[in-house]
Design a protein around this motif. Structure first.
Motif, PDB file in Angstrom:
ATOM      1  N   GLU A  20      46.343  76.950 -23.926  1.00  0.00           N
ATOM      2  CA  GLU A  20      47.048  76.946 -22.642  1.00  0.00           C
ATOM      3  C   GLU A  20      47.179  78.365 -22.093  1.00  0.00           C
ATOM      4  O   GLU A  20      47.014  78.596 -20.893  1.00  0.00           O
ATOM      5  N   ALA A  21      47.456  79.314 -22.981  1.00  0.00           N
ATOM      6  CA  ALA A  21      47.564  80.709 -22.548  1.00  0.00           C
ATOM      7  C   ALA A  21      46.221  81.216 -22.048  1.00  0.00           C
ATOM      8  O   ALA A  21      46.148  81.931 -21.038  1.00  0.00           O
ATOM      9  N   GLN A  22      45.150  80.852 -22.726  1.00  0.00           N
ATOM     10  CA  GLN A  22      43.832  81.290 -22.292  1.00  0.00           C
ATOM     11  C   GLN A  22      43.454  80.674 -20.947  1.00  0.00           C
ATOM     12  O   GLN A  22      42.854  81.341 -20.094  1.00  0.00           O
ATOM     13  N   ASP A  23      43.813  79.411 -20.740  1.00  0.00           N
ATOM     14  CA  ASP A  23      43.583  78.789 -19.427  1.00  0.00           C
ATOM     15  C   ASP A  23      44.345  79.535 -18.343  1.00  0.00           C
ATOM     16  O   ASP A  23      43.831  79.769 -17.248  1.00  0.00           O
ATOM     17  N   TYR A  24      45.589  79.904 -18.653  1.00  0.00           N
ATOM     18  CA  TYR A  24      46.409  80.645 -17.690  1.00  0.00           C
ATOM     19  C   TYR A  24      45.747  81.978 -17.357  1.00  0.00           C
ATOM     20  O   TYR A  24      45.660  82.377 -16.183  1.00  0.00           O
ATOM     21  N   LEU A  25      45.256  82.681 -18.377  1.00  0.00           N
ATOM     22  CA  LEU A  25      44.631  83.978 -18.146  1.00  0.00           C
ATOM     23  C   LEU A  25      43.340  83.853 -17.341  1.00  0.00           C
ATOM     24  O   LEU A  25      43.027  84.714 -16.510  1.00  0.00           O
ATOM     25  N   ARG A  26      42.596  82.782 -17.549  1.00  0.00           N
ATOM     26  CA  ARG A  26      41.393  82.576 -16.753  1.00  0.00           C
ATOM     27  C   ARG A  26      41.744  82.421 -15.280  1.00  0.00           C
ATOM     28  O   ARG A  26      41.095  82.994 -14.403  1.00  0.00           O
ATOM     29  N   ASP A  27      42.789  81.659 -14.995  1.00  0.00           N
ATOM     30  CA  ASP A  27      43.203  81.515 -13.601  1.00  0.00           C
ATOM     31  C   ASP A  27      43.809  82.811 -13.065  1.00  0.00           C
ATOM     32  O   ASP A  27      43.620  83.164 -11.896  1.00  0.00           O
ATOM     33  N   TYR A  28      44.514  83.526 -13.928  1.00  0.00           N
ATOM     34  CA  TYR A  28      45.102  84.795 -13.490  1.00  0.00           C
ATOM     35  C   TYR A  28      44.004  85.817 -13.180  1.00  0.00           C
ATOM     36  O   TYR A  28      44.157  86.657 -12.277  1.00  0.00           O
ATOM     37  N   THR A 177      55.047  87.851 -15.120  1.00  0.00           N
ATOM     38  CA  THR A 177      55.435  86.486 -14.794  1.00  0.00           C
ATOM     39  C   THR A 177      56.089  85.908 -16.043  1.00  0.00           C
ATOM     40  O   THR A 177      56.040  86.511 -17.114  1.00  0.00           O
ATOM     41  N   VAL A 179      55.093  83.505 -17.854  1.00  0.00           N
ATOM     42  CA  VAL A 179      54.087  83.243 -18.893  1.00  0.00           C
ATOM     43  C   VAL A 179      53.600  84.552 -19.500  1.00  0.00           C
ATOM     44  O   VAL A 179      53.491  84.682 -20.724  1.00  0.00           O
TER      45      VAL A 179
END
Length: 219
Positions: A20-28, A177, A179
C-alpha cells in the motif's frame, strides 16, 4: 535509488514497507513530476525515495559517486560529494551546517540507527567535516540560533546549470502528509527565485579548502 538525469521518472525505491505504501509513492511520484521546481521525498536519514525531473536537471552535471549522489542520499551528497559546491552556493554556511544540525538531531532521535552511525563515522574520517561538526556547528548554532538552522522557509543560494538561471536562490519548503509522516518521510522542494543572484568574481565552486571559516584558526 539510482540517480537518473533528464525527464524519466525513476520507480520508487524499495523502502517503507507495505504494498500500500509503494502504491502511494507511485501516485505521489506523478504529483511530484507535475511540480516545476526541484523536489524530492526523503526519509529521516535523507535517503531519497523520489525525485522529479526538475531535481534531476538541477544535478545533471554531478559526477557519479558510490555513496554520496544527490539521488541516493542528499545528506551524504551535501557533506561528502566533491561536486556539491558546484550546485549548492555558499556551500559551507548555507548547506553543510544546516545539514549537520539536521543530522545531529536525527542521530539523537534515532540513536541506534546503523546508517546514521555510518554517516558519523564518515564525518569523523574527514578532518574538515569533523571539525565543522564538533567545533563549527556549536559555534554557528550559538550565533544564528536553533530556529535559523531549520530547512523549512530558509532561502539558500543555488548555482543552476541552466544559464538562464545561473547563480540564483531558492526557498526550501518542507512538507509531509499523514502517510509520508507514518513512513518518517518528508518532501523538500526548492522554489527557485526568478532574479539571478549577484556573485563576486572569486566564487569558489568546490569544497577544497583546508580550513572551515566557521572554525576559528589557532593563533
Amino acid at each position: 535509488m539510482a540517480f537518473q538525469a533528464g525527464g524519466q521518472r525513476p520507480a520508487p525505491r524499495p523502502g517503507p514497507g507495505t504494498p500500500e505504501a509503494q502504491d502511494y509513492l507511485r501516485d505521489y511520484a506523478v504529483l511530484l513530476d507535475s511540480v516545476p521546481f526541484p523536489s524530492l521525498v526523503v526519509d529521516h536519514r535523507w535517503d531519497v525515495l523520489l525525485t522529479n525531473g526538475a531535481f534531476r536537471a538541477l544535478f545533471q552535471g554531478v559526477e557519479p559517486h558510490p555513496t554520496a549522489h544527490p539521488g541516493a542520499n542528499f545528506l551524504r551528497f551535501v557533506l561528502f560529494h566533491p561536486d556539491a559546491a558546484t550546485v549548492l552556493g555558499d556551500h559551507e554556511a548555507s548547506w553543510c551546517l544546516p545539514m549537520l544540525a539536521d543530522f545531529s538531531a536525527a542521530a539523537e532521535r534515532h540513536a541506534h540507527d546503523p546508517v546514521l552511525h555510518a554517516v558519523r563515522r564518515d564525518i569523523a574520517q574527514d578532518p574538515i567535516m569533523d571539525a565543522a561538526y564538533r567545533h563549527g556547528l556549536p559555534h554557528w548554532l550559538r550565533a544564528v540560533g536553533e530556529r535559523a538552522a531549520g530547512h523549512d522557509g530558509s532561502v539558500r543560494p543555488l548555482l543552476h546549470p541552466d544559464p538562464r538561471r545561473g547563480a540564483t536562490e531558492c526557498r526550501l519548503l518542507v512538507e509531509t502528509t499523514s502517510v509520508l509522516e507514518e513512513m518518517e518521510c518528508r518532501r523538500v522542494t526548492f522554489v527557485l527565485r526568478e532574479t539571478p543572484r549577484a556573485t563576486g568574481p572569486g566564487r569558489r565552486t568546490r569544497r577544497a579548502a583546508s580550513h572551515l571559516r566557521v572554525v576559528p584558526t589557532a593563533d
